[in-house]
Every structure is written in C-alpha cells, then in structure tokens.
Design a protein around this motif. Structure first.
Motif, PDB file in Angstrom:
ATOM      1  N   ALA A 163       0.833  -1.208   0.000  1.00 42.66           N
ATOM      2  CA  ALA A 163       0.000   0.000   0.000  1.00 42.66           C
ATOM      3  C   ALA A 163       0.866   1.255   0.000  1.00 42.66           C
ATOM      4  O   ALA A 163       0.588   2.228  -0.726  1.00 42.66           O
ATOM      5  CB  ALA A 163      -0.931  -0.013   1.208  1.00 42.66           C
ATOM      6  N   GLU A 164       1.926   1.240   0.790  1.00 42.08           N
ATOM      7  CA  GLU A 164       2.831   2.396   0.838  1.00 42.08           C
ATOM      8  C   GLU A 164       3.515   2.606  -0.511  1.00 42.08           C
ATOM      9  O   GLU A 164       3.709   3.743  -0.958  1.00 42.08           O
ATOM     10  CB  GLU A 164       3.875   2.186   1.939  1.00 42.08           C
ATOM     11  CG  GLU A 164       3.288   2.228   3.345  1.00 42.08           C
ATOM     12  CD  GLU A 164       4.248   1.688   4.392  1.00 42.08           C
ATOM     13  OE1 GLU A 164       5.376   1.263   4.015  1.00 42.08           O
ATOM     14  OE2 GLU A 164       3.877   1.675   5.585  1.00 42.08           O
ATOM     15  N   GLY A 165       3.876   1.516  -1.168  1.00 45.14           N
ATOM     16  CA  GLY A 165       4.509   1.639  -2.477  1.00 45.14           C
ATOM     17  C   GLY A 165       3.579   2.240  -3.516  1.00 45.14           C
ATOM     18  O   GLY A 165       3.992   3.077  -4.331  1.00 45.14           O
ATOM     19  N   LEU A 166       2.317   1.822  -3.499  1.00 46.29           N
ATOM     20  CA  LEU A 166       1.336   2.409  -4.416  1.00 46.29           C
ATOM     21  C   LEU A 166       1.177   3.897  -4.150  1.00 46.29           C
ATOM     22  O   LEU A 166       1.086   4.706  -5.082  1.00 46.29           O
ATOM     23  CB  LEU A 166      -0.006   1.693  -4.260  1.00 46.29           C
ATOM     24  CG  LEU A 166      -0.060   0.243  -4.771  1.00 46.29           C
ATOM     25  CD1 LEU A 166      -1.304  -0.456  -4.245  1.00 46.29           C
ATOM     26  CD2 LEU A 166      -0.047   0.210  -6.297  1.00 46.29           C
ATOM     27  N   ALA A 226      -4.447  -9.330  -3.520  1.00 47.28           N
ATOM     28  CA  ALA A 226      -4.060  -8.898  -2.170  1.00 47.28           C
ATOM     29  C   ALA A 226      -4.657  -9.788  -1.077  1.00 47.28           C
ATOM     30  O   ALA A 226      -3.915 -10.296  -0.224  1.00 47.28           O
ATOM     31  CB  ALA A 226      -4.428  -7.431  -1.965  1.00 47.28           C
ATOM     32  N   PRO A 227      -5.984 -10.005  -1.039  1.00 45.58           N
ATOM     33  CA  PRO A 227      -6.509 -10.869   0.027  1.00 45.58           C
ATOM     34  C   PRO A 227      -6.055 -12.321  -0.096  1.00 45.58           C
ATOM     35  O   PRO A 227      -5.843 -12.992   0.919  1.00 45.58           O
ATOM     36  CB  PRO A 227      -8.028 -10.735  -0.115  1.00 45.58           C
ATOM     37  CG  PRO A 227      -8.266 -10.255  -1.498  1.00 45.58           C
ATOM     38  CD  PRO A 227      -7.073  -9.412  -1.828  1.00 45.58           C
ATOM     39  N   ALA A 262      -6.766   0.672  -4.930  1.00 46.01           N
ATOM     40  CA  ALA A 262      -5.770  -0.382  -4.750  1.00 46.01           C
ATOM     41  C   ALA A 262      -5.043  -0.228  -3.417  1.00 46.01           C
ATOM     42  O   ALA A 262      -4.738  -1.220  -2.742  1.00 46.01           O
ATOM     43  CB  ALA A 262      -4.772  -0.364  -5.913  1.00 46.01           C
ATOM     44  N   ILE A 263      -4.768   1.011  -3.033  1.00 47.61           N
ATOM     45  CA  ILE A 263      -4.137   1.267  -1.734  1.00 47.61           C
ATOM     46  C   ILE A 263      -5.027   0.761  -0.604  1.00 47.61           C
ATOM     47  O   ILE A 263      -4.574   0.048   0.304  1.00 47.61           O
ATOM     48  CB  ILE A 263      -3.843   2.770  -1.572  1.00 47.61           C
ATOM     49  CG1 ILE A 263      -2.740   3.211  -2.544  1.00 47.61           C
ATOM     50  CG2 ILE A 263      -3.441   3.092  -0.131  1.00 47.61           C
ATOM     51  CD1 ILE A 263      -2.599   4.720  -2.671  1.00 47.61           C
ATOM     52  N   VAL A 264      -6.305   1.106  -0.655  1.00 47.16           N
ATOM     53  CA  VAL A 264      -7.230   0.690   0.395  1.00 47.16           C
ATOM     54  C   VAL A 264      -7.397  -0.830   0.407  1.00 47.16           C
ATOM     55  O   VAL A 264      -7.471  -1.455   1.470  1.00 47.16           O
ATOM     56  CB  VAL A 264      -8.589   1.395   0.221  1.00 47.16           C
ATOM     57  CG1 VAL A 264      -9.614   0.880   1.239  1.00 47.16           C
ATOM     58  CG2 VAL A 264      -8.428   2.903   0.373  1.00 47.16           C
ATOM     59  N   ILE A 265      -7.457  -1.444  -0.769  1.00 46.02           N
ATOM     60  CA  ILE A 265      -7.589  -2.903  -0.842  1.00 46.02           C
ATOM     61  C   ILE A 265      -6.411  -3.578  -0.148  1.00 46.02           C
ATOM     62  O   ILE A 265      -6.593  -4.556   0.607  1.00 46.02           O
ATOM     63  CB  ILE A 265      -7.701  -3.350  -2.317  1.00 46.02           C
ATOM     64  CG1 ILE A 265      -9.083  -2.969  -2.873  1.00 46.02           C
ATOM     65  CG2 ILE A 265      -7.476  -4.854  -2.454  1.00 46.02           C
ATOM     66  CD1 ILE A 265      -9.187  -3.086  -4.378  1.00 46.02           C
ATOM     67  N   CYS A 266      -5.206  -3.076  -0.360  1.00 44.48           N
ATOM     68  CA  CYS A 266      -4.038  -3.654   0.316  1.00 44.48           C
ATOM     69  C   CYS A 266      -4.096  -3.420   1.818  1.00 44.48           C
ATOM     70  O   CYS A 266      -3.726  -4.304   2.610  1.00 44.48           O
ATOM     71  CB  CYS A 266      -2.752  -3.069  -0.259  1.00 44.48           C
ATOM     72  SG  CYS A 266      -2.325  -3.671  -1.905  1.00 44.48           S
ATOM     73  N   GLN A 267      -4.549  -2.246   2.220  1.00 43.21           N
ATOM     74  CA  GLN A 267      -4.660  -1.964   3.653  1.00 43.21           C
ATOM     75  C   GLN A 267      -5.683  -2.883   4.320  1.00 43.21           C
ATOM     76  O   GLN A 267      -5.445  -3.400   5.415  1.00 43.21           O
ATOM     77  CB  GLN A 267      -5.038  -0.496   3.865  1.00 43.21           C
ATOM     78  CG  GLN A 267      -3.933   0.478   3.483  1.00 43.21           C
ATOM     79  CD  GLN A 267      -4.402   1.926   3.453  1.00 43.21           C
ATOM     80  OE1 GLN A 267      -5.597   2.199   3.306  1.00 43.21           O
ATOM     81  NE2 GLN A 267      -3.470   2.850   3.579  1.00 43.21           N
ATOM     82  N   LEU A 274      -6.514  -9.006   7.301  1.00 44.83           N
ATOM     83  CA  LEU A 274      -7.100 -10.347   7.246  1.00 44.83           C
ATOM     84  C   LEU A 274      -6.299 -11.400   8.014  1.00 44.83           C
ATOM     85  O   LEU A 274      -6.891 -12.238   8.706  1.00 44.83           O
ATOM     86  CB  LEU A 274      -7.279 -10.781   5.792  1.00 44.83           C
ATOM     87  CG  LEU A 274      -8.281  -9.975   4.960  1.00 44.83           C
ATOM     88  CD1 LEU A 274      -8.300 -10.483   3.517  1.00 44.83           C
ATOM     89  CD2 LEU A 274      -9.676 -10.057   5.556  1.00 44.83           C
ATOM     90  N   PRO A 275      -4.952 -11.417   7.919  1.00 43.89           N
ATOM     91  CA  PRO A 275      -4.223 -12.467   8.641  1.00 43.89           C
ATOM     92  C   PRO A 275      -4.371 -12.376  10.157  1.00 43.89           C
ATOM     93  O   PRO A 275      -4.128 -13.363  10.860  1.00 43.89           O
ATOM     94  CB  PRO A 275      -2.759 -12.226   8.232  1.00 43.89           C
ATOM     95  CG  PRO A 275      -2.816 -11.422   6.990  1.00 43.89           C
ATOM     96  CD  PRO A 275      -4.041 -10.579   7.117  1.00 43.89           C
TER      97      PRO A 275
END
Length: 492
Positions: A85-88, A172-173, A117-122, A127-128
């Motif tokens: 997310a930070e990279g995006l 991502a998920p 895409a940033i929010v999806i990664c966040q 999830l883990p």
C-alpha cells in the motif's frame, strides 16, 4: 503524492514483453505483441503472450512456494501488504497516468484505481490477524476446531477495463490469507493489470514464487483453469468467457468465483429530481465510456418524466467532451480497441433498426465514441437484451412500479441496480424486488467501496462475492481439526 522520476516504478526496459516468474522477468515462450495507447495509437509497451508451457512452469513455482508462505507469521504477511500500500502511494501520480494511458480512461479514473488499490491492500493487511475459525462443541477429552486454511494456489484472470483494481482485489486478500497467486491479466493492459503488481509486491518484500504474472490469451487461461495444482479460479470478464471457465473449473472440481456483467438497471420514479437524476444516469452510463460491469446500461424512467429526462441527457451528450483521457481535458476517453468499438457500434445501430430512436451520439472519431442516447428501447431489442459495454443510455419507459420491476428483472441477472425517488420507502420496496447482487437507493449503479461484498446472480456471476467480509470465505476453505490427549481403544 507523486514519486521523483529517478524512483520510477515502471521500467519498460525491465518488464516490457515479459512474464514475472519466480521473482524474475523472463521472455515467454509464447512471444509478445505491441500494446498501443487507445487515445493516440502510439506504441506504449509490449505485452507478453504466455503459452500453456509458460503457465505450467509458473504454476509449479507457485505451488512450491505456497506452503512456507502459509506457515509464515501472520504479522509478517500483514506487513508485506502494508508495504505494498505504501509503495502504491509513493508512486501515485506515475501509476494513475499509466492507467489512464493504457486503458483510455480519464486521469481521474486512473487516480481512482490507485486510491482503491491502496485501500484494498490496507484492508487485506488486516485479514491475517482476524480469527480464522471456531472451537466446536465436542465430547469430553476431545478438542474440536473448525478452521479456515488457504486453498493453495489461486488463479486470477483479470480484464482490461479496471485492470489494477480488478486484479489486486483478488491478489491482495489471497496472498494475505496464505495463498500463492498466478495472475493472468489481459494482454491489452499488461502494465497496469500486471507489471504494477509484480513490481509493487516484490519491492514490498513478498518472497519469490508467490506472485506469478503472465499476460496471455485463451491457451494460457485454459492451462491455468485446468491445472490440478490450482484449486481455485477468480475470473472477472464477459459472461461468454465466464461460462467457459465455469464449465472447465466444474469438470476439474475447482472452486470458481465469477464476476461478469449482465443487466444493470437504474430506475427513476416519477417524483425524482430531474436534474439530479439526469446527472446520475449520465455518470452511471457514460463513465469510462460505459466499459464497466456495473454501468447503468438500462435507464428505466417513469413515462410522466421520460421526455424531460431525455432532453437533459441529450443536452449532456452534446457538450461532454470526448478525447484523450490522459490530457485532463475531457469527460470520456476512447474505447479500448477497434474490436470493442465495432461491436458496440453494431449494437447501437441494430437497436435503431429494431425500432429505437437515436437521440444523441451514435458516431465516433477513431476510438472516441460520442455519448449516446437511445429512446423507445424495449425487450427484444439488442441493447436491452445484451450488455452494451459502451457509452450508451438506453431509455426504457414504464407506467407503474410493478412494470418497472418486471422490466428490470427481464434478464438473466446482473451485478447492480439503483432506484431514485424522493420517497425512500417506495424506492426501497421496489429495490428489494430487483434481481441484482447490489442495490442502491438514491444513487446510480456504479458503486464499490472495497469493504462491501461484490458480486451478483446469473449473468452477474455465479452468486459468489469478493471484497470486505466475503474475502475470507472466498480465499480460504474450512478444515475440521480434532485433538485427543491419547488414542482411545476401538472395538475392532
């Protein structure tokens, strides 16, 4: 929000024409083809065209890497997603422009893809760290657990229209929950649907082998869907291809998540604010040239206000500028390629030949198609029955709420529906009768907030959903585990 040019994420000399296998860019056996910018016709990049052998090699590498990743500390998996997310974010401006150019979208659409895409990664990073199962009732001396475990290798097949969002929302998920992923993006958008994710996750510290990225055609897709080492396929695309993938996946006893399209109905009741409703309908039908699986491809309007709404939409069609989306000066960009444009153009004019009236548009310059309005559209006409996937408002009139429901449900299902009315109770009562995966009251049909389950019945997909609370269900499976302190005696 942009990154300095010296820190550019995308490097055509590194990834153009390549597949990303086991952490390295390689030349595919299947060759490559030129990718042109829809707005200008200029060469943008080269896309790999992976073949079945390329795909099988990538699957083998993913299969070998997955077990160790599933055993990795959940916090470490979460950290990779946060770094992605930070990279995006660090490369926001560069990536937004690349998306606008490769997809033909306006710059705001490219920016939207990167933001989502940033929010999806966040979200995936969380999830883990969620509970992954339940303790079940059991006889004394026995521990009984139902737990969620990764599928293993997940195949993701993504389309051209929103290539970053529609790829990363599965990638991502799936990674976060301990799977490996083999991603096959459309060859028309290999950079924004593939190279971005390969580069972002590698820089985020994802171990080699866990994300394989191979653009390709049907040969590569079929190899992915039929390989026994890939127990799940997540596909986004057309109903025709979805049917084929569903058939192959079923034959090989795989889980499959299909997100397709179908009929999306925007119902405008007679008490609606006409100016606001016209704006909603125009956006829902014409945003990104209507190349959206949720596009408002049927606008059902009460007969009392139909002429007034039509006049407003025709006026909008006349002044909305169409051209190079990356310029920041237009509302609609070009369609993705000539094949898509010719299919859409034929649909419009066949519908007119069937008795609809062309009120605006119906023409194009190059790949830039004018926003189009058809009135008098009825069941049996092609643009009513088929998903247009182009910048088209189909105006369909009705006289009662029951008739509106019957018209809207005259389809094989769809992803999204919406109802506009000052009377929220009336709109909600109508909306609850619509056969759609998502229903919006006092909005248009193009909606997604990353935290919501996303999917639909029939031509909308297979009733499966991704996103938000649906992701753990989609990208893991149940496993029952029992433990006893000692082996009991048995009567045999």
């Amino acid at each position: 929000m942009g990154a300095p040019e010296s820190l550019s994420l995308l490097n055509p000399a590194r990834h153009a024409g390549g597949v990303f296998v086991n952490g390295e860019w390689q030349r595919p056996r299947g060759g490559s083809r030129v990718v042109t910018e829809p707005a200008t016709g200029l060469e943008l990049a080269a896309s790999a065209v992976a073949n079945a052998e390329d795909m099988r090699e990538a699957i083998a590498q993913a299969h070998a890497a997955q077990r160790a990743w599933a055993a990795t500390n959940p916090r470490e998996r979460a950290a990779v997603l946060l770094r992605a997310a930070e990279g995006l974010q660090a490369h926001f401006d560069e990536l937004a422009l690349a998306i606008a150019r490769e997809t033909g979208g306006i710059l705001a659409k490219g920016q939207h893809e990167v933001r989502e895409a940033i929010v999806i990664c966040q979200i995936a990073a969380g999830l883990p760290l969620q509970a992954q199962g339940q303790v079940l009732p059991a006889t004394p001396g026995r521990l009984s657990i139902a737990r969620r475990v990764p599928h293993g290798v997940i195949g993701v097949i993504s389309p051209f229209n929103f290539p970053l969002i529609l790829g990363i929302r599965s990638v991502a998920p799936a990674l976060a929950l301990g799977n490996a992923v083999v991603l096959k993006p459309d060859t028309r958008t290999p950079v924004t649907g593939g190279a971005i994710m390969a580069e972002i996750f590698q820089r985020a510290g994802l171990p080699s082998g866990l994300l394989q990225m191979l653009p390709g055609d049907a040969e590569a897709g079929e190899a992915l869907v039929t390989d026994s080492r890939v127990p799940m396929i997540a596909f986004t695309g057309s109903p025709a291809v979805g049917r084929r993938i569903g058939e192959l996946a079923g034959r090989h006893l795989k889980k499959v998540s299909l997100e397709l399209g179908g009929a999306n109905n925007l119902v405008i009741l007679d008490d609606a604010d006409l100016d606001a409703a016209a704006s909603a309908a125009a956006f829902g039908a014409w945003f990104h040239q209507g190349q959206i699986c949720m596009a408002s491809n049927r606008v059902l309007v009460h007969e009392k206000i139909a002429d007034a709404l039509k006049a407003r939409l025709v006026a909008k069609a006349g002044y909305l500028p169409v051209g190079d989306g990356a310029s920041g000066q237009v509302a609609l960009g070009p369609m993705i390629d000539n094949k898509q444009l010719q299919r859409f153009n034929a649909l419009v004019h066949e519908t007119v030949a069937q008795g609809a009236t062309l009120e605006a548009g119906g023409s194009h310059t190059g790949l830039c198609y004018q926003p189009t309005v058809l009135s008098g559209v009825k069941p049996g006409m092609r643009s009513f029955d088929d998903e247009p996937f182009g910048p088209l408002v189909n105006l369909v009139t009705f006289s009662t709420d029951d008739e509106a429901v019957a018209l809207a449900n005259n389809s094989q299902g769809g992803l999204s529906a919406a109802v506009i009315s000052h009377d929220v109770g009336r709109a909600l009562a109508l909306g609850e009768r619509l056969n759609a995966g998502m229903v919006h009251i006092n909005d248009q049909t193009v909606n997604d907030e990353c935290t919501n389950p996303f999917g639909g019945p029939g031509l909308g997909g297979n009733g499966s959903a991704v996103g938000g609370p649906a992701d753990i269900d989609e990208y893991t499976r149940w496993q029952w585990l029992t433990v006893k302190a000692a082996l009991p005696a048995f009567p045999f």
